[in-house]
Scaffold this motif. Structure first.
Motif, PDB file in Angstrom:
ATOM      1  N   SER A   7      30.151  40.926  44.528  1.00 50.96           N
ATOM      2  CA  SER A   7      28.495  40.154  44.656  1.00 50.96           C
ATOM      3  C   SER A   7      28.544  39.090  44.584  1.00 50.96           C
ATOM      4  O   SER A   7      29.559  38.092  43.786  1.00 50.96           O
ATOM      5  N   GLU A   8      27.338  37.850  45.304  1.00 53.52           N
ATOM      6  CA  GLU A   8      27.670  36.492  45.120  1.00 53.52           C
ATOM      7  C   GLU A   8      27.661  35.718  43.601  1.00 53.52           C
ATOM      8  O   GLU A   8      27.982  35.126  43.160  1.00 53.52           O
ATOM      9  N   ARG A   9      26.970  36.909  42.852  1.00 51.91           N
ATOM     10  CA  ARG A   9      26.642  36.216  41.561  1.00 51.91           C
ATOM     11  C   ARG A   9      27.935  36.392  40.654  1.00 51.91           C
ATOM     12  O   ARG A   9      28.154  36.069  39.404  1.00 51.91           O
ATOM     13  N   ASP A  10      28.975  36.818  41.322  1.00 54.34           N
ATOM     14  CA  ASP A  10      30.319  36.962  40.708  1.00 54.34           C
ATOM     15  C   ASP A  10      31.530  36.329  40.912  1.00 54.34           C
ATOM     16  O   ASP A  10      32.370  36.180  40.456  1.00 54.34           O
ATOM     17  N   ILE A  22      35.544  42.301  41.728  1.00 55.53           N
ATOM     18  CA  ILE A  22      36.033  43.224  43.025  1.00 55.53           C
ATOM     19  C   ILE A  22      35.670  44.582  42.847  1.00 55.53           C
ATOM     20  O   ILE A  22      36.379  44.987  42.549  1.00 55.53           O
ATOM     21  N   THR A  23      34.263  45.253  43.499  1.00 55.60           N
ATOM     22  CA  THR A  23      34.345  46.122  43.643  1.00 55.60           C
ATOM     23  C   THR A  23      34.543  46.883  44.242  1.00 55.60           C
ATOM     24  O   THR A  23      34.679  46.619  45.746  1.00 55.60           O
ATOM     25  N   GLY A  52      35.728  52.357  40.621  1.00 49.15           N
ATOM     26  CA  GLY A  52      35.757  50.839  39.603  1.00 49.15           C
ATOM     27  C   GLY A  52      35.873  49.754  40.751  1.00 49.15           C
ATOM     28  O   GLY A  52      35.069  49.255  40.852  1.00 49.15           O
ATOM     29  N   VAL A  53      36.840  48.854  39.852  1.00 53.90           N
ATOM     30  CA  VAL A  53      36.266  47.708  40.351  1.00 53.90           C
ATOM     31  C   VAL A  53      37.647  46.199  39.572  1.00 53.90           C
ATOM     32  O   VAL A  53      38.920  47.006  38.649  1.00 53.90           O
ATOM     33  N   TYR A  54      37.915  45.508  40.764  1.00 56.13           N
ATOM     34  CA  TYR A  54      39.199  44.524  39.990  1.00 56.13           C
ATOM     35  C   TYR A  54      38.365  43.731  39.157  1.00 56.13           C
ATOM     36  O   TYR A  54      37.563  42.730  40.347  1.00 56.13           O
ATOM     37  N   TYR A  55      39.418  43.457  37.953  1.00 53.45           N
ATOM     38  CA  TYR A  55      38.839  42.126  37.788  1.00 53.45           C
ATOM     39  C   TYR A  55      39.191  41.422  36.571  1.00 53.45           C
ATOM     40  O   TYR A  55      40.747  41.375  36.660  1.00 53.45           O
ATOM     41  N   ASN A  56      39.261  39.762  37.006  1.00 51.63           N
ATOM     42  CA  ASN A  56      40.692  39.198  36.789  1.00 51.63           C
ATOM     43  C   ASN A  56      39.645  38.604  35.103  1.00 51.63           C
ATOM     44  O   ASN A  56      39.031  38.037  35.101  1.00 51.63           O
ATOM     45  N   HIS A  57      40.746  38.916  34.680  1.00 51.04           N
ATOM     46  CA  HIS A  57      40.713  38.341  32.627  1.00 51.04           C
ATOM     47  C   HIS A  57      40.724  37.104  32.840  1.00 51.04           C
ATOM     48  O   HIS A  57      41.110  36.751  31.281  1.00 51.04           O
TER      49      HIS A  57
END
Length: 120
Positions: A66-69, A78-79, A103-108
């Motif tokens: 999403s552009e909001r992410d 990244i979903t 799921g989602v790949y999330y940058n912590h």
């Protein structure tokens, strides 16, 4: 197999992989398809040489950003949706793709020090 919902998502994932070898490695490991079938006995030990044969099912992962992410020019998350489809005797998909997991790949971390993890 990887599929993108749109060209924006494709560009955002490519940019994130370019900036973070950790994300690229995570995607490569999780999206690798089996190439060989190995015969096993009842205890799980390999009993013969690997065989190359058509797969009985295929998996694909659909990625979306999403552009909001975005944080700067890189995505924060990244979903993904993993799907599976049975194949005929020739390894060609038949029927409907069934959703396996979301799921989602999330940058912590941050863009300068990324820490990508997979959450389902």
């Amino acid at each position: 197999m990887i599929e993108f919902t749109d060209s924006f998502s494709q560009a955002a994932v490519a940019e994130a992989c370019s900036a973070s070898p950790q994300l690229l490695n995570l995607l490569a490991i999780q999206l690798t398809l089996p190439v060989f079938f190995r015969p096993f006995d009842d205890e799980g030990h390999i009993t013969g040489a690997p065989e190359v044969r058509p797969l009985c099912s295929l998996r694909k992962t659909v990625l979306w950003v999403s552009e909001r992410d975005l944080v700067g020019h890189l995505p924060k998350e990244i979903t993904f949706v993993r799907q599976s489809c049975t194949c005929n005797d020739y390894g060609q998909p038949e029927g409907e793709w069934q959703r396996i997991i979301n799921g989602v790949y999330y940058n912590h971390g941050s863009n300068e020090s990324p820490d990508w993890r997979c959450h389902t």
